[in-house]
Scaffold this active site. Structure first.
Site, PDB file in Angstrom:
ATOM      1  N   HIS A  69       6.710  -3.144   8.351  1.00 45.87           N
ATOM      2  CA  HIS A  69       8.008  -2.880   7.728  1.00 45.87           C
ATOM      3  C   HIS A  69       9.073  -3.629   8.523  1.00 45.87           C
ATOM      4  CE1 HIS A  69       6.843   0.847   5.365  1.00 45.87           C
ATOM      5  NE2 HIS A  69       5.879   0.876   6.273  1.00 45.87           N
ATOM      6  N   GLU A  79       0.608   5.267   4.150  1.00 44.70           N
ATOM      7  CA  GLU A  79       0.315   5.661   2.768  1.00 44.70           C
ATOM      8  C   GLU A  79      -0.556   4.634   2.061  1.00 44.70           C
ATOM      9  OE1 GLU A  79       4.136   6.150   1.011  1.00 44.70           O
ATOM     10  OE2 GLU A  79       4.526   8.040   2.060  1.00 44.70           O
ATOM     11  N   ASN A  90       2.715   1.591  10.548  1.00 43.66           N
ATOM     12  CA  ASN A  90       2.173   2.944  10.601  1.00 43.66           C
ATOM     13  C   ASN A  90       0.646   2.883  10.548  1.00 43.66           C
ATOM     14  OD1 ASN A  90       4.796   4.046  10.519  1.00 43.66           O
ATOM     15  ND2 ASN A  90       4.840   3.848   8.296  1.00 43.66           N
ATOM     16  N   HIS A 142       0.584  -3.270   6.917  1.00 48.77           N
ATOM     17  CA  HIS A 142       1.867  -3.884   6.556  1.00 48.77           C
ATOM     18  C   HIS A 142       2.866  -3.627   7.667  1.00 48.77           C
ATOM     19  CE1 HIS A 142       1.239   0.057   4.694  1.00 48.77           C
ATOM     20  NE2 HIS A 142       2.504   0.319   4.994  1.00 48.77           N
ATOM     21  N   ARG A 161       9.824  -7.142  -1.052  1.00 45.34           N
ATOM     22  CA  ARG A 161      10.746  -6.027  -0.809  1.00 45.34           C
ATOM     23  C   ARG A 161      10.081  -4.695  -1.127  1.00 45.34           C
ATOM     24  NH1 ARG A 161      15.402  -8.516   0.437  1.00 45.34           N
ATOM     25  NH2 ARG A 161      15.651 -10.567  -0.516  1.00 45.34           N
TER      26      ARG A 161
END
Ligand code: AMP
Length: 116
Positions: free
Chosen positions: A103, A96, A88, A101, A30
């Protein structure tokens, strides 16, 4: 050699995280700063810094990220209402953490674009 990020420590259980799934290829946990009622990050166990670094040999892992996303969406009860999968890339993409990853965001209606 790419630099390890905090996500490597989560994969290796060196720091705590709310891990919802892990197998030989991917880990899901999470998001610490959720932007929706359900916000899970699905990452490869292998360090791949950005989408630009995905190689042909990573295709199985990339596919696993999607099938795990589907499973988590079902387990979290948001599959039928729908959700969004986002990755991203680099600064203009708003990345960042330089360990790719996906999301998985859902649990409420999302805007027409991005996560706003
Ligand atoms: P991005 O902007 O696509 O690189 O997203 C990075 C995401 O990682 C953000 O949504 C952060 O809230 C999330 N994040 C950063 N550190 C942690 C952590 N230790 N545990 C869970 N999520 C994190």
């Amino acid at each position: 050699m790419a630099e390890e990020t905090i996500f490597s420590k989560i994969i290796n259980k060196e720091i705590p995280a709310d891990v919802v799934y892990q197998d030989d290829l991917v880990t899901a946990f999470r998001d610490i700063n959720p932007r929706a009622p359900i916000h899970v990050l699905i990452i490869p166990n292998k360090l791949i810094p950005t989408a630009n670094d995905i190689e042909v040999e990573d295709e199985l892992t990339m596919g696993r990220m999607f099938t795990v996303a589907k499973k988590i969406a079902k387990d979290e009860g948001i599959a039928d209402d729908g959700y969004r999968l986002i990755m991203n890339c680099n600064s203009h993409g708003g990345q960042e953490v330089y360990h790719i990853h996906m999301h998985l965001v859902g649990g409420r209606p999302l805007g027409p674009l991005l996560m706003s």
